[in-house]
Design a protein around this motif. Sequence first.
Motif, short mmCIF file in Angstrom:
data_model
loop_
_atom_site.label_atom_id
_atom_site.label_comp_id
_atom_site.label_asym_id
_atom_site.label_seq_id
_atom_site.Cartn_x
_atom_site.Cartn_y
_atom_site.Cartn_z
N VAL A 1 -7.35 -9.67 -2.64
CA VAL A 1 -6.53 -9.15 -1.54
C VAL A 1 -7.15 -9.55 -0.20
CG1 VAL A 1 -5.78 -7.05 -0.35
CG2 VAL A 1 -5.59 -7.20 -2.84
N GLU A 2 -6.29 -10.07 0.68
CA GLU A 2 -6.71 -10.39 2.05
C GLU A 2 -5.89 -9.62 3.08
OE1 GLU A 2 -6.44 -14.59 2.57
OE2 GLU A 2 -8.18 -15.03 1.28
N SER A 3 -4.62 -9.36 2.77
CA SER A 3 -3.75 -8.67 3.73
C SER A 3 -3.10 -7.46 3.07
CB SER A 3 -2.68 -9.61 4.27
OG SER A 3 -1.82 -10.05 3.23
N LEU A 4 -2.72 -6.50 3.91
CA LEU A 4 -2.08 -5.27 3.45
C LEU A 4 -0.65 -5.23 3.95
CD1 LEU A 4 -5.00 -2.78 4.32
CD2 LEU A 4 -4.60 -3.98 2.15
N TRP A 5 0.28 -4.95 3.02
CA TRP A 5 1.70 -4.86 3.36
C TRP A 5 2.10 -3.38 3.22
CZ3 TRP A 5 4.14 -9.48 0.13
CH2 TRP A 5 3.57 -10.68 0.57
N PRO A 6 2.09 -2.63 4.32
CA PRO A 6 2.33 -1.19 4.25
C PRO A 6 3.81 -0.82 4.18
CG PRO A 6 1.90 -1.82 6.50
CD PRO A 6 1.77 -3.08 5.67
N THR B 1 0.80 -1.23 0.00
CA THR B 1 0.00 0.00 0.00
C THR B 1 0.83 1.28 0.00
OG1 THR B 1 -0.10 0.06 2.42
CG2 THR B 1 -1.84 -1.16 1.26
N GLY B 2 2.16 1.18 0.07
CA GLY B 2 2.93 2.41 0.23
C GLY B 2 2.48 3.11 1.50
N ASP B 3 2.28 4.42 1.41
CA ASP B 3 1.81 5.19 2.58
C ASP B 3 0.30 5.43 2.55
OD1 ASP B 3 4.35 5.27 3.53
OD2 ASP B 3 4.58 7.46 3.42
N MET B 4 -0.40 4.83 1.61
CA MET B 4 -1.85 5.01 1.58
C MET B 4 -2.53 4.37 2.79
SD MET B 4 -3.16 6.84 -0.81
CE MET B 4 -4.83 6.20 -0.95
N VAL B 5 -1.98 3.27 3.26
CA VAL B 5 -2.45 2.62 4.48
C VAL B 5 -1.22 2.29 5.31
CG1 VAL B 5 -3.67 0.64 5.49
CG2 VAL B 5 -4.47 1.62 3.33
N LEU B 6 -1.25 2.63 6.60
CA LEU B 6 -0.13 2.38 7.49
C LEU B 6 -0.44 1.21 8.42
CD1 LEU B 6 0.75 6.05 8.51
CD2 LEU B 6 1.59 4.73 6.55
N GLY B 7 0.62 0.62 8.96
CA GLY B 7 0.43 -0.50 9.86
C GLY B 7 -0.15 -0.13 11.21
N ARG B 8 -0.05 1.14 11.56
CA ARG B 8 -0.67 1.68 12.78
C ARG B 8 -1.17 3.07 12.49
NH1 ARG B 8 3.82 -0.57 15.13
NH2 ARG B 8 4.85 1.46 15.18
N HIS C 1 -12.29 0.83 8.30
CA HIS C 1 -11.96 1.75 9.38
C HIS C 1 -11.39 3.06 8.83
CE1 HIS C 1 -10.23 3.50 12.98
NE2 HIS C 1 -9.05 3.52 12.38
N TYR C 2 -10.56 2.97 7.80
CA TYR C 2 -9.97 4.18 7.23
C TYR C 2 -11.05 5.11 6.70
CZ TYR C 2 -4.88 3.82 7.32
OH TYR C 2 -3.57 3.84 7.71
N VAL C 3 -12.03 4.54 5.99
CA VAL C 3 -13.12 5.37 5.46
C VAL C 3 -13.93 5.97 6.60
CG1 VAL C 3 -15.24 5.36 4.11
CG2 VAL C 3 -13.24 4.13 3.28
N ALA C 4 -14.29 5.15 7.58
CA ALA C 4 -15.09 5.64 8.71
C ALA C 4 -14.36 6.74 9.46
CB ALA C 4 -15.43 4.48 9.64
N ALA D 1 -10.03 -5.95 4.76
CA ALA D 1 -11.38 -5.38 4.71
C ALA D 1 -11.65 -4.51 5.93
CB ALA D 1 -12.42 -6.49 4.62
N GLY D 2 -11.32 -5.02 7.12
CA GLY D 2 -11.58 -4.28 8.34
C GLY D 2 -10.79 -2.98 8.40
N VAL D 3 -9.54 -3.03 7.99
CA VAL D 3 -8.70 -1.84 8.03
C VAL D 3 -9.20 -0.78 7.05
CG1 VAL D 3 -6.40 -0.94 7.52
CG2 VAL D 3 -6.66 -3.05 8.83
#
Length: 273
Positions: free
Chosen positions: A183-188, A145-152, A203-206, A198-200
């Motif tokens: 896609v099932e997992s995100l590698w940030p 995901t690069g920096d579009m989604v972070l691990g925390r 959450h980002y949108v919410a 999906a959950g992450v």
Amino acid sequence: MSAPWAGGDYGDRGRCVLAPNPGIMTLDGTNTWVLREPGAERSIVVDPGPLDDAHLDAVAEIAGQVDFVLVTHHHIDHTEAARSFAERMGCGVRGLDAAQCWRSDPVTDGEVVDVGGLRAEVITTPGHTADSISLVVDADRALLTGDMVLGRGTTVIVHPDGDLGGYFESIAKMRALVAEGRVESLWPAHGPVLPDAAGVLDHYVAHRRERLGQVEAALTRLGLAPADLPPDVAEHPTLPREVVEVVYSDVDESLWGAAEWSVRAQLAYLAKR
């Protein structure tokens, strides 16, 4: 308490080498990803990170023969070592922006790269920056995901390079990949791997929608109607900080500078809505 993030092996094709550049914006440091098909000799190195000899030595030892270096966007914590590492490994540098490329062509949306049997699809995902890209590794059902989604936490959108409208569209594109079963997992690029894509993403949108609501409420408290914002409201000399002081009153003031960047992007989004 969870163990500190230190990188490692993920799926059958991903190896994360954590760079020693921790900070407020980089979390534990930049995640340099080495992607290689099992049994293959050649690899792709994503986001080499800072010019740190020990880090780059570790990446080179794991990567072996590198087909090309890929940068997910232009920020220096991802790109500083890109050209020198590529020179060392005898390959080129690719990214969405031609200015980030060296001895190689820019990537394009939907392009499928094939290196030693490793297949990965480039997805343009603007929002954090205009040149942000993500990479789908279908065989591992993973998305870099690069920096579009972070691990925390959540990423910062810095106006004007960052754009909240584009961000929402990119997160929706990522969510569609999950819905399609790709896609099932995100590698940030910062922080730990996220197994619940999906959950992450939901959450980002919410979280962003909640923040937008808070910004709108702050504008009302300041006597302004969101519908009346001028197109250049993000450039206002004092309004973004006034909004920060209302919305982020419970956040350490050392983070207000980054919060103001995001508020400027939110104001620009509201002005166009």
